[in-house]
Design an enzyme around this catalytic site. Structure first.
Site, mmCIF file in Angstrom:
data_model
loop_
_atom_site.group_PDB
_atom_site.id
_atom_site.type_symbol
_atom_site.label_atom_id
_atom_site.label_comp_id
_atom_site.label_asym_id
_atom_site.label_seq_id
_atom_site.Cartn_x
_atom_site.Cartn_y
_atom_site.Cartn_z
ATOM 1 N N CYS A 124 -88.467 12.379 23.905
ATOM 2 C CA CYS A 124 -89.207 11.429 24.732
ATOM 3 C C CYS A 124 -88.372 10.949 25.908
ATOM 4 C CB CYS A 124 -89.641 10.251 23.867
ATOM 5 S SG CYS A 124 -90.473 8.975 24.821
ATOM 6 N N CYS B 80 -88.955 7.307 26.857
ATOM 7 C CA CYS B 80 -88.274 6.318 26.006
ATOM 8 C C CYS B 80 -86.776 6.276 26.314
ATOM 9 C CB CYS B 80 -88.421 6.672 24.530
ATOM 10 S SG CYS B 80 -90.066 7.049 24.004
ATOM 11 N N ASP B 81 -86.173 7.434 26.482
ATOM 12 C CA ASP B 81 -84.722 7.521 26.429
ATOM 13 C C ASP B 81 -84.031 7.952 27.717
ATOM 14 O OD1 ASP B 81 -84.935 6.806 23.751
ATOM 15 O OD2 ASP B 81 -85.212 8.876 23.117
#
Ligand code: NAP
Length: 355
Positions: free
Chosen positions: A172, A175-176
């Site tokens: 992701c 997300c990261d």
């Protein structure tokens, strides 16, 4: 690092009901906040999944006065929660962030009386009606069920990848990606997901190396063009990741040339795996048919072989897999469920205006 994002805030603990048929304490047209019926476990229709398919089904079922319960999963919101900019959902000419789009769908479903419970369904019994579903130790019952449990990211399935998940390995970028400012990252895959992840990561990373096992991408022409023209993106063609390198954190990948078999190491600080998705059908497999790829099979439009159980979205669709097609599918499943309930005299037929 995270694998999903929250962000539903007060919507979890509040339903907003704005239907003109509700007794309103506020002026007509103004939404009224009511305490949610958190303990409710029986419904005419239970929807499993809270991506675009599940929430659109919830909006339609709620507007047909079916007061659906949505068992939305611990990672509620589905794949759009780990998507950055959505540029192709009609009505948002400037684009919209995936999590914001899901927040809006969720608010819309709650507004008409859907009860949203963010738990994973662990077991179902579709042998007789009412159908039974178990989630987080609670038994739910429903006269009809709409399965919209979506699909999840596929991993490379190598030991080093599993060991270093959360230590530089992710599925992701949204997300990261933030953690890789001015770092070098690898993106594995050659479809639209990989191209999208790679382009997104250029916002942070100093260099993005796309690792693809063939010599041409599978993704759309427009995304290919953008990636190939980007100065921060380089492509390792005909390459397969055979090992993620690193002890406590990622230091690179070992690549095998898929033509010559030669191996070489590519240093990197992060590895983003974007090689597709698998339908979430595990708990339904004893009851519903799946196709050779593991996706649920429909009989006709949205019906399954179990009378009263319907399906919608990516859990049955490996061809289109778009937010807008999933939403359309959720609408169809809700209409089919409502008509089925009415035919079986399990629900009053909704007025035409409910649709
Ligand atoms: P996909 O189209 O199935 O592509 C998966 C990619 O990963 C392929 O390039 C495949 O290689 C590669 N791959 C699969 N297994 C692998 C393995 N074990 N090792 C190495 N590589 C592997 O999946 P997707 O990219 O997630 O896209 C799915 C659907 O969603 C598509 O219809 C896509 O158009 C759509 N989508 C659209 C958008 C957008 O419009 N913004 C964004 C994301 C996804 P091969 O090519 O060799 O098979």
């Amino acid at each position: 690092m995270t694998q999903g994002m929250g962000g539903f805030g007060s919507l979890k603990s509040l339903q907003i009901i704005g239907d003109a048929e509700q007794p309103l304490a506020a002026p007509v047209g103004q939404p009224v906040a009511v305490a949610p019926d958190e303990g409710r476990t029986e419904a005419k229709v239970i929807i499993v999944g809270s991506g675009p398919a599940g929430l659109t089904a919830a909006i339609y079922a709620a507007r047909a006065n079916l007061a659906p319960i949505v068992l939305g999963g611990y990672e509620a919101g589905g794949q759009l929660m780990i998507t950055s900019e959505v540029e192709n959902f009609p009505g948002f000419p400037e684009g919209i962030q995936g999590p914001e789009l899901m927040d809006r769908m969720r608010a819309q479903a709650a507004r008409f009386g859907a009860l949203l419970v963010d738990v994973d369904v662990e077991r179902v019994d579709f042998s007789a009606r009412p159908f039974r579903l178990w989630a987080a130790g609670v038994e739910y019952t429903a006269q009809s069920v709409i399965v919209a449990s979506g699909a999840s990211a596929i991993w490379l399935d190598i030991e080093s990848e599993t060991r270093l998940r959360g230590r530089g390995v992710s599925a992701c970028a949204t997300c990261d990606g933030f953690f890789f400012r001015d770092r070098k990252v690898i993106v594995v895959g050659g479809g639209d997901s990989a191209l999208e992840e790679a382009l997104f990561l250029t916002n942070f990373a100093s260099e993005v190396v796309m690792v693809h096992r063939r010599d041409q991408f599978r993704g759309s022409r427009i995304m290919q063009g953008r990636a190939l023209a980007h100065p921060k993106i380089r492509v390792a063609w005909n390459s397969q990741v055979v090992e993620v390198l690193g002890d406590q954190k990622v230091t690179g990948v070992r690549l095998r040339d898929t033509v010559t078999g030669d191996e070489r190491d590519e240093p990197a600080d992060g590895v983003f795996v974007a090689i597709g998705h698998r339908p979430n059908t595990g708990v339904f497999r004893d009851w519903l048919e799946v196709d050779p790829k593991g996706y649920l099979t429909v009989h006709g439009e949205t019906a399954t072989r179990v009378d009263g159980v319907f399906v919608a979205g990516d859990v049955r669709d490996h061809r289109y897999r778009q937010a807008v097609t999933a939403a359309g599918d959720g609408c169809r499943a809700a209409i089919d469920a409502e008509r089925w309930l009415a035919e079986h005299e399990l629900a009053e037929r909704a007025t035409a205006s409910a649709w």
